[in-house]
Motif scaffolding. Structure first.
Motif, mmCIF file in Angstrom:
data_model
loop_
_atom_site.group_PDB
_atom_site.id
_atom_site.type_symbol
_atom_site.label_atom_id
_atom_site.label_comp_id
_atom_site.label_asym_id
_atom_site.label_seq_id
_atom_site.Cartn_x
_atom_site.Cartn_y
_atom_site.Cartn_z
ATOM 1 N N TYR A 14 11.543 -7.964 -77.599
ATOM 2 C CA TYR A 14 11.093 -7.753 -78.863
ATOM 3 C C TYR A 14 12.169 -7.293 -79.757
ATOM 4 O O TYR A 14 12.898 -6.494 -79.594
ATOM 5 N N ALA A 23 11.305 -6.119 -72.780
ATOM 6 C CA ALA A 23 10.065 -5.850 -72.379
ATOM 7 C C ALA A 23 10.019 -6.450 -70.828
ATOM 8 O O ALA A 23 9.343 -5.910 -70.035
ATOM 9 N N GLY A 44 3.665 0.441 -70.169
ATOM 10 C CA GLY A 44 5.168 0.102 -70.580
ATOM 11 C C GLY A 44 5.907 -0.679 -69.866
ATOM 12 O O GLY A 44 7.109 -1.001 -70.144
ATOM 13 N N SER A 45 5.498 -1.192 -68.568
ATOM 14 C CA SER A 45 6.249 -1.943 -67.778
ATOM 15 C C SER A 45 6.322 -3.363 -67.968
ATOM 16 O O SER A 45 6.896 -3.942 -67.185
ATOM 17 N N GLY A 46 5.760 -3.831 -68.833
ATOM 18 C CA GLY A 46 5.752 -5.040 -69.557
ATOM 19 C C GLY A 46 4.581 -6.121 -69.019
ATOM 20 O O GLY A 46 4.773 -7.411 -69.129
ATOM 21 N N LYS A 47 3.601 -5.606 -68.496
ATOM 22 C CA LYS A 47 2.522 -6.281 -67.770
ATOM 23 C C LYS A 47 1.645 -7.226 -69.062
ATOM 24 O O LYS A 47 1.372 -8.639 -68.862
ATOM 25 N N SER A 48 1.377 -6.651 -70.240
ATOM 26 C CA SER A 48 0.730 -7.337 -71.221
ATOM 27 C C SER A 48 1.644 -8.049 -71.736
ATOM 28 O O SER A 48 1.491 -9.547 -72.138
ATOM 29 N N THR A 49 3.005 -8.099 -71.901
ATOM 30 C CA THR A 49 3.816 -9.052 -72.334
ATOM 31 C C THR A 49 3.915 -10.195 -71.225
ATOM 32 O O THR A 49 4.002 -11.501 -71.896
#
Ligand SMILES: Nc1ncnc2c1ncn2[C@@H]1O[C@H](COP(=O)(O)OP(=O)(O)O)[C@@H](O)[C@H]1O
Ligand SMILES: [Mg+2]
Length: 238
Positions: A14, A23, A44-49
Motif C-alpha cells: 500500500y 502487506a 495485521g498479517s495481511g489476511k484481508s488484503t
C-alpha cells in the motif's frame, strides 16, 4: 484435481504519499477445486488484503493470481466483475445485510445483482434456509435477528448464486463461541453439499480447524501450509 485458485508470488504494497506499507510478500499457494481451506494469522498479517485480491476487489502489486486457470490481471474490468459476480460468493465479518428489507429480500437481491440470467431458484433458497436453520426467520428484518441468524442469512445470500468459490473474511468474528461453532458447521455442511471451494479467513486457530487444510500467515508471508487436525479434534477439544 485441478487447482481452482493459483496464487503465484503475490505481493501487495500500500502506498500513501511517501509511505509504503508492505502487506503481502511473495505469497504462493494452490487451492484444489472443492477444498475447504482456512487462512489463519494474527491481526495485521495481511489476511484481508489477500481476501480482497482473491475476490478481484483489488490488484496485487506483483505476482500472478489465476482463478479457474485465468490470469486475473489479464481480464478487463468488465470481465473481472463478471467472473466475481457469477463465480465468487462473499461473506463478511459484519454480515453487511441491508437493514430495511427482510432476510428473504436480502437473499433475493443478491441473486438479482449477480445477473446470472436465470430466475431465482426458490427451491435452492428453501433448501439453504433449511440447512442454515433460518426457514422461520426469512420474513424478518436483520435487526429482528440475532447475530448468528444474520450471519446465516448472509451465508445463504453468498450461496444463492451457486458460486464455485466462497470467500469468507472472519465470518465468526462478531459471534460468541456457541454461535460461531453452529455457523461454521452450517457453512461447512452447505458448502460441501453444493461442491464449493471455500477460503475462510480467521484469526482464531480453533475455528480454522474446520477446514481440510490451513494456510498460516505472519507479517504478510505464508509461513506454513498443513492438513488440519480435523473437525473431530475440535469437537473433542471442548
Ligand atoms: N488501505 C490500506 N492502506 C495502507 N495500509 C493498509 C491498508 N489496508 C491494510 N493495510 C496494512 O496492511 C497490513 C495488513 O493488513 P490486513 O490485510 O488488513 O491484515 P489482517 O486482515 O490480517 O488484519 C497492515 O499493516 C495494515 O495496517
Ligand atoms: Mg482482516
Amino acid at each position: 484435481m485441478n487447482p481452482i485458485i493459483q496464487a503465484d508470488h503475490i505481493g501487495k504494497t500500500y502506498r500513501s504519499g511517501k509511505l509504503e506499507v508492505p502487506a503481502l510478500r511473495d505469497v504462493s499457494f494452490e487451492i484444489e477445486t472443492g477444498a475447504f481451506v482456512s487462512i489463519v494469522g494474527p491481526s495485521g498479517s495481511g489476511k484481508s488484503t489477500l481476501f480482497y485480491i482473491l475476490g478481484g476487489l483489488t490488484s496485487p502489486t506483483s505476482g500472478t493470481l489465476r482463478i479457474q486457470g485465468q490470469d486475473f490481471s489479464r481480464l478487463s474490468d468488465a470481465e473481472r466483475t463478471k467472473l466475481r459476480r457469477l463465480h465468487i460468493g462473499f461473506i463478511f465479518q459484519r454480515f453487511n445485510l441491508l437493514p430495511t428489507i427482510s432476510a428473504y429480500d436480502n437473499i433475493e437481491l443478491a441473486h438479482t445483482i449477480a445477473e446470472t440470467g436465470k430466475p431465482l431458484d426458490r427451491s435452492l433458497l428453501d433448501h439453504l434456509a433449511g440447512l442454515l436453520g433460518i426457514s422461520g426467520r426469512l420474513h424478518h428484518r436483520p435487526n429482528e435477528l440475532s447475530g448468528g441468524e444474520q450471519q446465516r442469512v448472509a451465508i445463504a445470500r453468498a450461496l444463492i448464486t451457486k458460486p464455485a468459490i466462497v470467500l469468507a473474511d472472519e465470518p465468526t468474528g462478531n459471534l460468541d463461541t456457541q454461535n460461531s461453532d453452529a455457523v461454521l458447521e452450517m457453512l461447512y455442511k452447505s458448502s460441501r453439499e453444493l461442491n464449493q471451494t471455500v477460503l475462510m479467513i480467521t484469526h482464531n486457530p480453533e475455528a480454522a480447524q474446520i477446514a481440510d487444510r490451513i494456510i498460516f500467515m505472519r507479517d504478510g508471508r505464508v509461513t506454513k501450509i498443513e492438513a488440519s487436525a480435523g473437525r473431530m479434534a475440535v469437537a473433542h477439544s471442548g
